[in-house]
Design a protein around this motif. Structure first.
Motif, mmCIF file in Angstrom:
data_model
loop_
_atom_site.group_PDB
_atom_site.id
_atom_site.type_symbol
_atom_site.label_atom_id
_atom_site.label_comp_id
_atom_site.label_asym_id
_atom_site.label_seq_id
_atom_site.Cartn_x
_atom_site.Cartn_y
_atom_site.Cartn_z
ATOM 1 N N LYS A 121 35.790 70.495 58.126
ATOM 2 C CA LYS A 121 35.239 71.580 58.918
ATOM 3 C C LYS A 121 33.703 71.516 58.919
ATOM 4 N N ASP B 64 46.407 73.994 60.851
ATOM 5 C CA ASP B 64 46.948 73.873 59.506
ATOM 6 C C ASP B 64 48.110 74.853 59.413
ATOM 7 N N GLU C 268 36.611 74.127 63.713
ATOM 8 C CA GLU C 268 37.148 75.406 63.255
ATOM 9 C C GLU C 268 38.483 75.149 62.566
ATOM 10 N N HIS C 269 38.620 75.687 61.385
ATOM 11 C CA HIS C 269 39.875 75.527 60.644
ATOM 12 C C HIS C 269 40.786 76.696 60.985
ATOM 13 N N ALA D 272 40.300 70.179 54.159
ATOM 14 C CA ALA D 272 40.069 70.906 55.419
ATOM 15 C C ALA D 272 38.665 71.508 55.411
ATOM 16 N N ASN D 273 38.278 72.071 54.262
ATOM 17 C CA ASN D 273 36.940 72.652 54.156
ATOM 18 C C ASN D 273 35.854 71.622 54.380
ATOM 19 N N SER E 16 44.112 78.164 60.052
ATOM 20 C CA SER E 16 45.272 78.177 59.174
ATOM 21 C C SER E 16 46.212 79.254 59.690
ATOM 22 N N ILE F 26 40.961 72.313 63.512
ATOM 23 C CA ILE F 26 41.913 71.759 62.546
ATOM 24 C C ILE F 26 43.059 72.746 62.481
#
Ligand code: IMP
Ligand code: MG
Length: 369
Positions: free
Chosen positions: A201, A264, A207-208, A197-198, A210, A262
């Motif tokens: 991104k 999550d 933008e992640h 994910a990092n 979570s 993203i």
């Protein structure tokens, strides 16, 4: 969705709806004018399609002519109206009906009134197919309006965006959010979801979001939504989906100019997946893909046990707990796999190999979206 130049537009008013509005205007005007033979004057360029459909349906004798004015540059109306082709005939004592494709600021309409000021017409009647009440800044009366629309740029049915789109038989509206890449990222515990994910991104400027972090943030900062969520958690109840969605919405709005998101940890259920679709829809956007890292159970167990040696997380130390977590993951995500597969949005990616190799596999999926 269509793309003109570098801008995206979504379907807005169908050809059938436009036709119904045109036919109604024809009937209303024909009824009101009785036996008068009107001169219909279309304002070029935008009105050519409207005028054509209108006069074809007009049930009585009439004259048709055009004047050509221009006020628009790109997607903004300008004060400065140019007369490109003026009036070429004497209209003394005639009933003139202006046929406009759209009235926006009213600058063009003001110019029309100026043109007819000393022409001694019997009547100057204004009929416009589309009208944007929020944009209108003048007080000239509009006698007939086909369809009122919100103050957003449209194309099609004669209207253009820098030259393109006039030929479309239906009308499209500009998308407030331009093209985004929105991903739902899945992976069983130990699949390396966080690492990937990092990377995604950074690489795609996403933008992640979570869900776990969003919850912790809202609770820690005692936001209204955080307090609401906490009140359920304190009672040992599940936080209602709407509360979570409202939190995600706030995250999306905070990052309105992101290239995409993203997600999550959300959605987890069919209902949540639908709610997320609806949320993205309100942003003129959508989920493009669910990407799931696929890793063999035994490999996961091995990885997590290894991690447990240093992480100190008790749930990483016991093989049967780990296997349960993995099993639970598959039970839960099976539903979502179905949900996104039905929309051709499910992508399983082999999660075994080096971090770089997995990254390459993920990028291939995203680049092809
Ligand atoms: P107004 O002078 O601001 O009322 O704008 C009138 C003219 O601008 C119309 O005749 C169109 O040519 C153009 N226009 C206004 N709004 C739109 C739109 O949403 N799409 C395309 N053209 C528009
Ligand atoms: Mg026009």
């Amino acid at each position: 969705m269509i793309k003109l130049h570098d801008t995206y537009f979504k379907p807005f008013i169908s050809a059938e709806k436009i036709d119904a509005a045109v036919q109604k205007m024809v009937l209303d005007i024909a009824n009101d004018l009785k036996d008068e033979i009107p001169v219909f004057i279309g304002i070029l360029n935008g009105s050519f399609m409207f005028v054509s459909d209108f006069v074809k349906a007009y049930p009585k004798p009439c004259e048709v002519t055009f004047i050509k004015l221009a006020s628009y540059e790109g997607v903004k109306s300008s004060e400065d109206i140019k007369r490109l082709i003026g009036l070429t005939q004497d209209l003394t004592d005639r009933t003139v009906v202006i046929l406009e494709d759209i009235i926006d600021s009213g600058n063009t309409l003001e110019e029309v009134h100026r043109i007819f000021k000393n022409k001694n017409v019997k009547d100057l009647i204004i009929a416009t197919l589309f009208y944007k009440p929020e944009a209108y800044k003048k007080d000239f009366k509009m006698h007939y309006v086909g369809i009122e629309i919100s103050n957003k740029f449209i194309v099609g049915y004669g209207l253009d965006y820098d030259g393109l789109g006039r030929d479309l038989p239906e009308v499209y509206q500009i998308k407030t959010t331009q093209h985004m890449t929105n991903l739902v990222l899945f992976g069983p515990p130990g699949a390396g979801k966080g690492t990937q994910a990092n990377f995604l991104k950074e690489r795609y400027n996403l933008e992640h979001i979570s869900t776990g972090d969003v919850f912790r943030f809202n609770i820690k900062n005692e936001t209204a939504l955080g307090m609401l969520a906490k009140s359920y958690m304190d009672k040992g109840e599940l936080v209602p989906d709407q509360v979570t969605i409202d939190m995600l919405n706030a995250e999306v709005e905070k990052n309105a100019d992101a290239n995409g998101f993203i997600f999550d940890g959300f959605p987890r259920t069919d209902a949540q997946a639908k709610a997320l679709d609806e949320l993205m829809e309100t942003k003129d956007s959508s989920i493009n893909a669910m990407i799931a890292l696929e890793v063999d159970d035994d490999v996961l167990v091995e990885r997590l046990l290894e991690r447990g040696k240093t992480s100190g997380r008790p749930d990483d130390a016991d093989e049967s707990i780990i296997r349960n977590r993995i099993k639970e993951y598959y039970t839960k995500t099976a539903i979502l796999k179905d949900y996104y597969s039905k929309q051709d949005k499910y992508f399983g990616v082999d999660g075994i190999g080096s971090i770089e190799n997995i990254t390459v596999r993920l990028s291939k999926v995203i680049d092809a979206l």
